[in-house]
Motif scaffolding. Structure first.
Motif, PDB file in Angstrom:
ATOM      1  N   ASP A 139     -21.851  14.523  10.531  1.00  0.00           N
ATOM      2  CA  ASP A 139     -20.972  15.651  10.227  1.00  0.00           C
ATOM      3  C   ASP A 139     -20.449  15.599   8.794  1.00  0.00           C
ATOM      4  N   GLU A 140     -21.173  14.872   7.916  1.00  0.00           N
ATOM      5  CA  GLU A 140     -20.778  14.829   6.501  1.00  0.00           C
ATOM      6  C   GLU A 140     -21.230  16.114   5.821  1.00  0.00           C
ATOM      7  N   ASP A 141     -20.308  16.765   5.133  1.00  0.00           N
ATOM      8  CA  ASP A 141     -20.688  18.048   4.531  1.00  0.00           C
ATOM      9  C   ASP A 141     -21.585  17.881   3.305  1.00  0.00           C
ATOM     10  N   ASP A 142     -21.698  16.629   2.797  1.00  0.00           N
ATOM     11  CA  ASP A 142     -22.541  16.444   1.611  1.00  0.00           C
ATOM     12  C   ASP A 142     -23.774  15.577   1.900  1.00  0.00           C
ATOM     13  N   CYS A 143     -24.173  15.497   3.168  1.00  0.00           N
ATOM     14  CA  CYS A 143     -25.340  14.676   3.522  1.00  0.00           C
ATOM     15  C   CYS A 143     -26.621  15.416   3.123  1.00  0.00           C
ATOM     16  N   ASP A 144     -27.341  14.850   2.165  1.00  0.00           N
ATOM     17  CA  ASP A 144     -28.550  15.523   1.657  1.00  0.00           C
ATOM     18  C   ASP A 144     -29.569  15.776   2.759  1.00  0.00           C
TER      19      ASP A 144
END
Ligand SMILES: [Zn+2]
Length: 251
Positions: free
Chosen positions: A80-85
């Motif tokens: 749920d990381e908004d910056d996970c590529d």
């Protein structure tokens, strides 16, 4: 978050060895192979499903960047990381919306099903032993104690076949421009491993060739313009050449 650009990436998947992407054995007739390949229902030809290629690209990146993305039990990564590529490019589980109401936008990468090119279809028609684009390969495995050979029959797309692939990669931020490299890195990893089943027995060696990259921005859609060839890649037609071109442009 605002739409900036779509890239279209198209080219050929060339089968350097036989390729087996499994279909359902429900449709198996008498005398059929134990392991049939997946066919397009309408055209009755083998395809490389976009989902198969995308899954293989994704898992190749998960393995390569194992510190970041490989799960302990080997299940596919999602978070749920908004910056996970990885999740931004390939998509995330429906339950894993980014935390705190932040958004990471739509899945950037879309991969269409790849159909055999015309030359390949002609080859299949002319070659004996090829039925709806596949050959049947008999393999034996030996009983370890009495050495009795047990045959099994595997359908595969013959070496030398080629499929036309198409992907669309959407850009909503400057970071997405950098994320485009993951796509070509994944293709390069797939080339050095395999696509489909039985890679450790020699199946599924593929090359991604004759790649062309074009873009449309918001204005192109408004005015009905077609894909504009990306001039960074006019001479780069393989994943590795494109990665080199991307690196040169950055430095
Ligand atoms: Zn993630």
């Amino acid at each position: 978050m605002q739409f900036l650009k779509n890239y279209q990436i198209s080219g050929k998947i060339s089968c350097l060895t036989g390729l087996h992407i499994g279909g359902s054995s429900d449709s198996l007739g008498i005398g059929g192979a134990d392991q049939p390949v997946i066919l397009d229902r309408i055209r009755n030809v083998p395809i490389v499903p976009g989902s198969s290629l995308k899954g293989k690209m994704r898992s190749s990146l998960e393995l390569k960047y194992s510190d970041q993305w490989l799960t302990r039990d080997g299940s596919p990564h999602t978070c749920d990381e908004d910056d996970c590529d990885l999740c931004i490019v390939f998509g995330r589980g429906a339950k894993d919306n980014p935390r705190d109401g932040r958004e990471s936008g739509p899945t950037r990468l879309i991969i269409r099903d790849a159909f055999p090119d015309r030359e390949t279809q002609t080859q299949w028609e002319e070659r004996e032993g090829i039925v709806h684009g596949t050959e049947i390969k008999g393999e034996n495995y030996l009983n370890r104690i009495n050495s009795v050979a047990k045959p099994r029959f595997i359908e595969r797309v013959p070496a030398g076949s080629a499929f036309d692939f198409e992907m669309v990669f959407s850009v909503y931020s400057e970071e997405d421009e950098a994320r485009l490299a993951y796509l070509f890195e994944a293709l390069s990893l797939v080339e050095d491993t395999y696509l489909g089943k039985a890679g450790s027995r020699g199946y599924g060696k593929v090359a991604f060739e004759k790649i062309s990259v074009g873009w449309k921005n918001a204005g192109s859609y408004r005015s009905g313009d077609d894909w504009t060839p990306d001039d960074r890649f006019v001479e780069a037609t393989t994943p590795r050449a494109i990665l080199r071109a991307l690196r040169e442009k950055r430095t």
